[in-house]
Design a protein around this motif. Structure first.
Motif, PDB file in Angstrom:
ATOM      1  N   LEU A   1     -86.274 120.678 -18.853  1.00 27.48           N
ATOM      2  CA  LEU A   1     -84.910 121.455 -19.227  1.00 27.48           C
ATOM      3  C   LEU A   1     -84.955 121.881 -20.852  1.00 27.48           C
ATOM      4  N   SER A   2     -85.997 121.158 -21.824  1.00 25.63           N
ATOM      5  CA  SER A   2     -86.462 121.402 -22.863  1.00 25.63           C
ATOM      6  C   SER A   2     -87.123 122.278 -22.943  1.00 25.63           C
ATOM      7  N   ASN A   3     -88.065 122.710 -22.103  1.00 29.77           N
ATOM      8  CA  ASN A   3     -89.071 124.190 -21.985  1.00 29.77           C
ATOM      9  C   ASN A   3     -87.985 125.117 -22.001  1.00 29.77           C
ATOM     10  N   ALA A   4     -87.713 125.390 -20.981  1.00 24.23           N
ATOM     11  CA  ALA A   4     -86.778 126.435 -20.461  1.00 24.23           C
ATOM     12  C   ALA A   4     -85.538 126.662 -20.977  1.00 24.23           C
ATOM     13  N   ILE A   5     -85.061 125.512 -21.557  1.00 24.14           N
ATOM     14  CA  ILE A   5     -83.712 126.197 -21.849  1.00 24.14           C
ATOM     15  C   ILE A   5     -84.282 125.584 -23.385  1.00 24.14           C
ATOM     16  N   PRO A   6     -84.210 125.910 -24.708  1.00 30.19           N
ATOM     17  CA  PRO A   6     -84.484 126.071 -25.687  1.00 30.19           C
ATOM     18  C   PRO A   6     -83.335 124.654 -27.027  1.00 30.19           C
ATOM     19  N   PRO A   7     -82.304 125.145 -26.402  1.00 35.62           N
ATOM     20  CA  PRO A   7     -80.749 124.213 -27.173  1.00 35.62           C
ATOM     21  C   PRO A   7     -80.828 122.739 -26.614  1.00 35.62           C
ATOM     22  N   VAL A   8     -81.435 122.614 -25.257  1.00 36.02           N
ATOM     23  CA  VAL A   8     -81.433 121.895 -24.785  1.00 36.02           C
ATOM     24  C   VAL A   8     -82.349 120.216 -25.290  1.00 36.02           C
ATOM     25  N   GLY A   9     -83.550 121.657 -25.832  1.00 34.38           N
ATOM     26  CA  GLY A   9     -84.895 120.372 -26.114  1.00 34.38           C
ATOM     27  C   GLY A   9     -84.586 119.960 -27.073  1.00 34.38           C
ATOM     28  N   PHE A  10     -83.623 120.498 -27.834  1.00 36.32           N
ATOM     29  CA  PHE A  10     -82.955 120.641 -29.829  1.00 36.32           C
ATOM     30  C   PHE A  10     -81.891 119.224 -29.846  1.00 36.32           C
TER      31      PHE A  10
ATOM     32  N   LYS B   1     -89.918 113.876 -30.301  1.00 34.22           N
ATOM     33  CA  LYS B   1     -90.811 114.346 -30.744  1.00 34.22           C
ATOM     34  C   LYS B   1     -90.953 115.805 -29.561  1.00 34.22           C
ATOM     35  N   LYS B   2     -91.524 114.632 -28.361  1.00 36.35           N
ATOM     36  CA  LYS B   2     -92.290 115.671 -27.093  1.00 36.35           C
ATOM     37  C   LYS B   2     -91.009 116.838 -26.767  1.00 36.35           C
ATOM     38  N   ALA B   3     -89.599 116.662 -27.056  1.00 37.72           N
ATOM     39  CA  ALA B   3     -88.519 116.806 -26.508  1.00 37.72           C
ATOM     40  C   ALA B   3     -88.651 118.762 -27.676  1.00 37.72           C
ATOM     41  N   LEU B   4     -88.812 117.651 -29.224  1.00 36.48           N
ATOM     42  CA  LEU B   4     -88.701 119.647 -29.886  1.00 36.48           C
ATOM     43  C   LEU B   4     -89.898 119.977 -30.169  1.00 36.48           C
ATOM     44  N   ILE B   5     -90.913 119.941 -29.590  1.00 33.90           N
ATOM     45  CA  ILE B   5     -92.220 120.421 -29.336  1.00 33.90           C
ATOM     46  C   ILE B   5     -92.142 120.610 -28.183  1.00 33.90           C
ATOM     47  N   ASN B   6     -91.790 121.018 -26.653  1.00 31.60           N
ATOM     48  CA  ASN B   6     -90.910 121.586 -25.555  1.00 31.60           C
ATOM     49  C   ASN B   6     -90.060 122.444 -26.047  1.00 31.60           C
ATOM     50  N   ALA B   7     -89.156 122.257 -26.986  1.00 26.86           N
ATOM     51  CA  ALA B   7     -88.271 123.137 -27.606  1.00 26.86           C
ATOM     52  C   ALA B   7     -88.716 124.432 -28.077  1.00 26.86           C
ATOM     53  N   ALA B   8     -90.017 124.090 -29.692  1.00 26.95           N
ATOM     54  CA  ALA B   8     -90.776 125.268 -30.066  1.00 26.95           C
ATOM     55  C   ALA B   8     -91.358 125.897 -28.954  1.00 26.95           C
ATOM     56  N   VAL B   9     -92.013 125.067 -27.646  1.00 26.49           N
ATOM     57  CA  VAL B   9     -92.870 126.160 -27.291  1.00 26.49           C
ATOM     58  C   VAL B   9     -91.959 127.498 -26.448  1.00 26.49           C
ATOM     59  N   GLY B  10     -90.984 126.867 -25.932  1.00 34.40           N
ATOM     60  CA  GLY B  10     -90.080 127.407 -25.429  1.00 34.40           C
ATOM     61  C   GLY B  10     -89.304 128.585 -25.448  1.00 34.40           C
ATOM     62  N   ILE B  11     -89.085 128.917 -26.572  1.00 39.70           N
ATOM     63  CA  ILE B  11     -88.925 129.887 -27.523  1.00 39.70           C
ATOM     64  C   ILE B  11     -89.860 131.350 -27.754  1.00 39.70           C
ATOM     65  N   PRO B  12     -91.033 131.343 -28.315  1.00 40.81           N
ATOM     66  CA  PRO B  12     -92.098 131.901 -27.800  1.00 40.81           C
ATOM     67  C   PRO B  12     -92.246 132.439 -26.162  1.00 40.81           C
ATOM     68  N   ILE B  13     -92.276 131.482 -25.898  1.00 43.64           N
ATOM     69  CA  ILE B  13     -92.175 131.547 -24.159  1.00 43.64           C
ATOM     70  C   ILE B  13     -91.482 132.858 -23.861  1.00 43.64           C
ATOM     71  N   ALA B  14     -89.855 132.266 -23.745  1.00 46.44           N
ATOM     72  CA  ALA B  14     -88.984 133.211 -23.996  1.00 46.44           C
ATOM     73  C   ALA B  14     -88.881 134.753 -24.431  1.00 46.44           C
ATOM     74  N   VAL B  15     -89.145 134.647 -25.143  1.00 43.50           N
ATOM     75  CA  VAL B  15     -89.029 135.842 -25.612  1.00 43.50           C
ATOM     76  C   VAL B  15     -90.183 136.905 -25.599  1.00 43.50           C
ATOM     77  N   ILE B  16     -91.372 136.116 -25.568  1.00 47.26           N
ATOM     78  CA  ILE B  16     -92.072 137.075 -24.646  1.00 47.26           C
ATOM     79  C   ILE B  16     -92.336 137.625 -23.095  1.00 47.26           C
ATOM     80  N   MET B  17     -91.782 136.698 -22.384  1.00 48.44           N
ATOM     81  CA  MET B  17     -91.458 136.984 -21.683  1.00 48.44           C
ATOM     82  C   MET B  17     -90.353 138.016 -20.481  1.00 48.44           C
TER      83      MET B  17
END
Length: 68
Positions: free
Chosen positions: A17-26, A41-57
């Motif tokens: 969820l935190s990777n697919a929906i970055p606001p949930v991770g934050f 820390k893991k939730a924050l990293i997944n949220a930060a990684v999810g943002i560029p992936i969402a933009v590229i996709m």
């Protein structure tokens, strides 16, 4: 002490969820930052990684898949 280490791990569902929906991770980061620092820390990293992936996709989906 070992019991607390197992609790301080982000579950698979929360990770996805935190990777697919970055606001949930934050949100999870701010919720767990004081009590469970590794989980936060893991939730924050997944949220930060999810943002560029969402933009590229989103770019690929809008420019190459939806164009006719």
């Amino acid at each position: 002490m070992e019991k607390n280490i197992k609790i301080d791990k982000l579950s698979v569902v929360q990770t996805l969820l935190s990777n697919a929906i970055p606001p949930v991770g934050f949100f999870l980061y701010f919720r767990y930052r004081n009590d469970f620092p590794n989980k936060a820390k893991k939730a924050l990293i997944n949220a930060a990684v999810g943002i560029p992936i969402a933009v590229i996709m989103g770019y690929i989906f809008n420019n190459y898949i939806l164009t006719t």
